[in-house]
Design an enzyme around this catalytic site. Sequence first.
Site, PDB file in Angstrom:
ATOM      1  N   ASP A  58      -3.438  -2.306  -0.168  1.00 23.77           N
ATOM      2  CA  ASP A  58      -2.976  -1.014  -0.703  1.00 23.77           C
ATOM      3  C   ASP A  58      -1.505  -0.788  -0.299  1.00 23.77           C
ATOM      4  OD1 ASP A  58      -3.317  -0.416   1.973  1.00 23.77           O
ATOM      5  OD2 ASP A  58      -4.465   1.422   1.638  1.00 23.77           O
ATOM      6  N   GLU A 129     -10.409   0.332   6.348  1.00 19.61           N
ATOM      7  CA  GLU A 129      -9.802   0.655   7.645  1.00 19.61           C
ATOM      8  C   GLU A 129     -10.743   1.512   8.495  1.00 19.61           C
ATOM      9  OE1 GLU A 129      -5.997   2.526   6.978  1.00 19.61           O
ATOM     10  OE2 GLU A 129      -5.271   0.862   5.734  1.00 19.61           O
ATOM     11  N   GLU A 196      -3.770  -4.805  13.428  1.00 17.30           N
ATOM     12  CA  GLU A 196      -2.389  -4.513  13.035  1.00 17.30           C
ATOM     13  C   GLU A 196      -1.653  -3.756  14.137  1.00 17.30           C
ATOM     14  OE1 GLU A 196      -1.810  -2.910   9.108  1.00 17.30           O
ATOM     15  OE2 GLU A 196       0.295  -2.426   9.500  1.00 17.30           O
TER      16      GLU A 196
END
Length: 297
Positions: A58, A129, A196
């Site tokens: 995204d 997520e 991340e």
Amino acid sequence: MSTSNPNNSPGDSRKKITTLSLRRKKENGQPISMLTAYDYPTALALDQAEIDVILVGDSLGMVVLGYANTLPVTMEDMLHHCKAVARGARFALLVGDMPFMSYQASVAEAVRNAGRFLQEAGMDAVKLEGGRERLEAIRAITSAGIPVMGHLGLTPQSVHQFGGFKPQGRDAAAARRIYEDALLLQEAGCFSLVLESVPAQLAEYISRKLEIPTIGIGAGPGCDGQVLVTHDLLGLFERFTPKFVKKYAALYGEILAAVEDYRQEVEKRTFPAPEHTIEMSVAVWEEFLHEQNQSKG
Ligand code: KIV
């Protein structure tokens, strides 16, 4: 299950990458390569370069659609780009990123939206997520037979909660929470996990403790694989470059130079040159002019 690609020869001996291949790579200590793609030509190039996993991220919202963050990206945006990528890639494992609010409101909606990535857009798996708060959705999606990749640390859809794109897990409590979430995601059925913008020591520790492969971005060399946003790697997105990005090319500058050359040649009338021009024989042209003169008369 990516759609077949006429640009790869049928005799190609490469095998399709699956979630099991990734697990095997981890077991054998072989690093996993993953990159993002949002269109057909990029997918073709990544697939030809033997990248293991193509993520239709995204991040599309920022690097292709020009939004300030990923929040405005919709299911329709994602499916549109996933379909183009699926037409270009034949061997890589294709992962579609579930956009903001496509899996948070209810578990039923999460399953239905995850299913659309496989059924309509040719993806092999989805990514979403979050940690402990997403376990129910992850269990339901995997129970429907849809492989799920998790994503912990700096999860960009929570940018407002984090107060910006900031590294995560930098104190002991935050690191413990990410580690616990990683174990929970594995238990809930994720086949892999993106880490991340977390400290390298934490990412390496988690990677050693998990059986499923970790894919790092800004998480150091101790992960089982690495991912970058392709527009960052190519130097195509100049607005903002995180510290962890390595630019392997400077395509924005090359595009600018090429487009300026084109404009100048158009202005000087040196483009198109004879080799770019379609000619007609003198005889045919004269016949055309003759017809025109007669129709006037
Ligand atoms: O959207 C994306 O490109 C991602 C990667 C940065 C992992 O989530």
